[in-house]
Motif scaffolding. Structure first.
Motif, PDB file in Angstrom:
ATOM      1  N   GLN A   1      29.165  44.270  73.814  1.00  0.00           N
ATOM      2  CA  GLN A   1      28.830  43.520  72.604  1.00  0.00           C
ATOM      3  C   GLN A   1      29.530  44.066  71.350  1.00  0.00           C
ATOM      4  O   GLN A   1      29.901  43.294  70.473  1.00  0.00           O
ATOM      5  CB  GLN A   1      27.311  43.528  72.384  1.00  0.00           C
ATOM      6  N   ALA A   2      29.683  45.391  71.280  1.00  0.00           N
ATOM      7  CA  ALA A   2      30.220  45.993  70.051  1.00  0.00           C
ATOM      8  C   ALA A   2      31.584  46.642  70.237  1.00  0.00           C
ATOM      9  O   ALA A   2      32.196  47.073  69.261  1.00  0.00           O
ATOM     10  CB  ALA A   2      29.230  47.031  69.511  1.00  0.00           C
ATOM     11  N   GLY A   3      32.054  46.713  71.464  1.00  0.00           N
ATOM     12  CA  GLY A   3      33.372  47.294  71.722  1.00  0.00           C
ATOM     13  C   GLY A   3      33.465  48.743  71.288  1.00  0.00           C
ATOM     14  O   GLY A   3      32.545  49.540  71.495  1.00  0.00           O
ATOM     15  N   GLU A   4      34.602  49.064  70.650  1.00  0.00           N
ATOM     16  CA  GLU A   4      34.840  50.443  70.223  1.00  0.00           C
ATOM     17  C   GLU A   4      34.021  50.828  69.004  1.00  0.00           C
ATOM     18  O   GLU A   4      34.128  51.965  68.519  1.00  0.00           O
ATOM     19  CB  GLU A   4      36.329  50.647  69.941  1.00  0.00           C
ATOM     20  N   ALA A   5      33.189  49.926  68.508  1.00  0.00           N
ATOM     21  CA  ALA A   5      32.328  50.266  67.375  1.00  0.00           C
ATOM     22  C   ALA A   5      31.218  51.230  67.770  1.00  0.00           C
ATOM     23  O   ALA A   5      30.590  51.846  66.905  1.00  0.00           O
ATOM     24  CB  ALA A   5      31.715  48.999  66.774  1.00  0.00           C
TER      25      ALA A   5
END
Length: 472
Positions: free
Chosen positions: A246-250
């Motif tokens: 859902q947020a990837g590399e975040a």
């Protein structure tokens, strides 16, 4: 070694070559390590102000065959900064070399001397509206040189990598006393052997790091933190995968917390507020950093909704302010403080493939139970597979009651880690505490190559002898 720094002639020669005040008698803090397992010695404490002074110290020590122990912030947990046996060494502390030499915001680079405290490097980056993402519990006293010498990890490895991944170039004094001027700011430099990455993680056995060119990153516009309760480690791993979908590399950090750690906190640090009562069996602390235009609280709320629907999370707290973010992180950061207050029989900084973590935890409890009715606090950086798997005495007993079992506990845990294809040292290094483990579990070809490199760069064996590779 034919001489040592306690020898008046050697000390007199150093005094003649260096400004007054560089040489001092060591203080108790220079000879102790945080867990109290080792006490070091030193004939002379050297506090150079410049790389030239550091080079003079190493060159003279090499000529006199005097061991040199590099010293950073003294926060290492495997005894790499103290030398309890052998000739009294020259203790070379970088604590006066603290300058931030340059900041290049457009390049995302900062150049710091090795004695700079990690928190000060973070602050210098912040002043340039940049982020230096290396973050660990000892950042208020750990120094950059030591962070690099041990290839420190911390909570943000999932997104930003270890210390090695955050370094572009080094300045260092080699065992000969020569200075390697390798403070490159280049991100591409394909010109032969990578001496930088040889020195990083070598724990001062191949030279003394005196300065580093470090990578910076943009500061995320929005940062959010949440603590979700999960049924078990399998659910935590599935939650990690969902968060990254859902947020990837975040996703900056993903920490696994066991009930035992929270109970230790309640027992020894009652002032630390806990959001759940009773303490959940397992929970996951998640940190995200998002670009402008995306709301971290909304992202975490959507993650919790999806995790709850998938049966991965039962309850959760999402920070609504920076103060609440800090409170959640304070919970995690005080777990090692509580551990120290309880007193571990044996502490293990291990890593296994992430998908193997649930099976390892289950087998680990079985293995430890065969040795005694001990308490286990398993917590750590689930996002990169690094667990702190610590074994404690039963309630009402002290670790000294089980010192005779310490070796057996460590061997049982590390044997199991090896079975799972893991590492007995994920982020703390080898130091002097784990040299036998390196010989027991290390690949023989790798060990032979390491010894050959050590012999080639440090033929007189002066650099931190007995650390990483057993002294012979």
């Amino acid at each position: 070694m034919s001489l040592n720094p306690a020898d008046p002639a050697f000390a007199a020669r150093l005094s003649a070559l260096l400004p007054e005040g560089v040489l001092r008698q060591p203080e108790p803090r220079h000879l102790e390590e945080p867990r109290g397992r080792y006490r070091g010695q030193a004939g002379v404490l050297a506090l150079p102000h410049t790389v030239e002074q550091a080079a003079t110290l190493v060159r003279e020590a090499n000529a006199a065959r005097v061991p040199v122990v590099p010293y950073g912030g003294g926060t290492g947990l495997v005894g790499g900064q103290v030398m309890p046996d052998g000739p009294a060494p020259l203790l070379l502390s970088l604590e006066r070399m603290t300058a931030i030499r340059a900041v290049h915001p457009q390049e995302n680079v900062i150049i710091a001397e090795a004695g700079a405290i990690l928190a000060d490097v973070q602050a210098a980056a912040q002043a340039a509206v940049r982020l230096f993402p290396l973050s660990l519990a000892a950042e208020g006293s750990a120094r950059i040189g030591g962070n690099l010498a041990t290839n420190a990890g911390g909570v943000n490895v999932l997104r930003y990598g270890n210390a090695r991944d955050l370094c572009l170039g080094l300045e260092a004094v080699l065992p000969s006393g020569e200075v390697w001027h390798g403070l490159s700011r280049l991100r591409k430099d394909n010109t032969g052997y990578d001496l930088k990455n040889l020195l990083i993680g070598a724990e001062g056995t191949l030279g003394v790091i005196t300065a580093a060119a470090l990578k910076l990153s943009p500061i995320p516009a929005g940062q959010g933190t949440a603590l979700f309760t999960v049924k078990d480690p399998e659910a935590a791993i599935a939650l990690l995968a969902l968060a990254r979908d859902q947020a990837g590399e975040a996703v900056s950090a993903f920490e696994l917390i066991h009930r035992q750690g929270l109970e230790f906190l309640a027992e020894t640090q009652p002032q630390v507020r806990q959001p759940f009562a009773p303490a959940p069996e397992w929970s996951a602390l998640i940190d995200v950093g998002l670009p402008r235009g995306l709301d971290p609280e909304t992202a975490l709320a959507e993650l919790f909704e999806a995790a709850e629907q998938a049966g991965l999370a039962q309850d959760g707290v999402i920070a609504q302010s920076e103060a609440q973010r800090q409170a959640l992180w304070s919970l995690r950061e005080h777990i090692p403080v509580a551990n120290k207050a309880i007193g571990a029989i044996s502490s293990h900084d291990i890593s296994v493939p992430i998908s193997e973590i649930p099976a390892f935890i289950k087998r680990g409890h079985e293995v430890v139970e065969r040795l005694g009715a001990f308490r286990i606090n398993c917590f750590g950086h689930l996002g990169d597979g690094n667990l702190h798997y610590n074994v404690f005495p039963p309630k009402g007993r002290g670790r000294e009651d089980f010192d005779h079992l310490r070796g057996a506990v460590k061997e049982a845990v590390h044997d199991l880690v090896h079975t799972f294809g893991g590492s007995f040292s994920a982020e703390h290094g080898v130091g002097r505490m784990k040299t036998s483990d390196l010989e027991r579990y290390g690949d023989p070809v790798k060990l032979a190559a390491m010894r050959a490199i050590k012999q080639a760069l440090d033929p007189n064996g002066i650099m931190n002898p007995g650390a990483v590779l057993r002294a012979v």
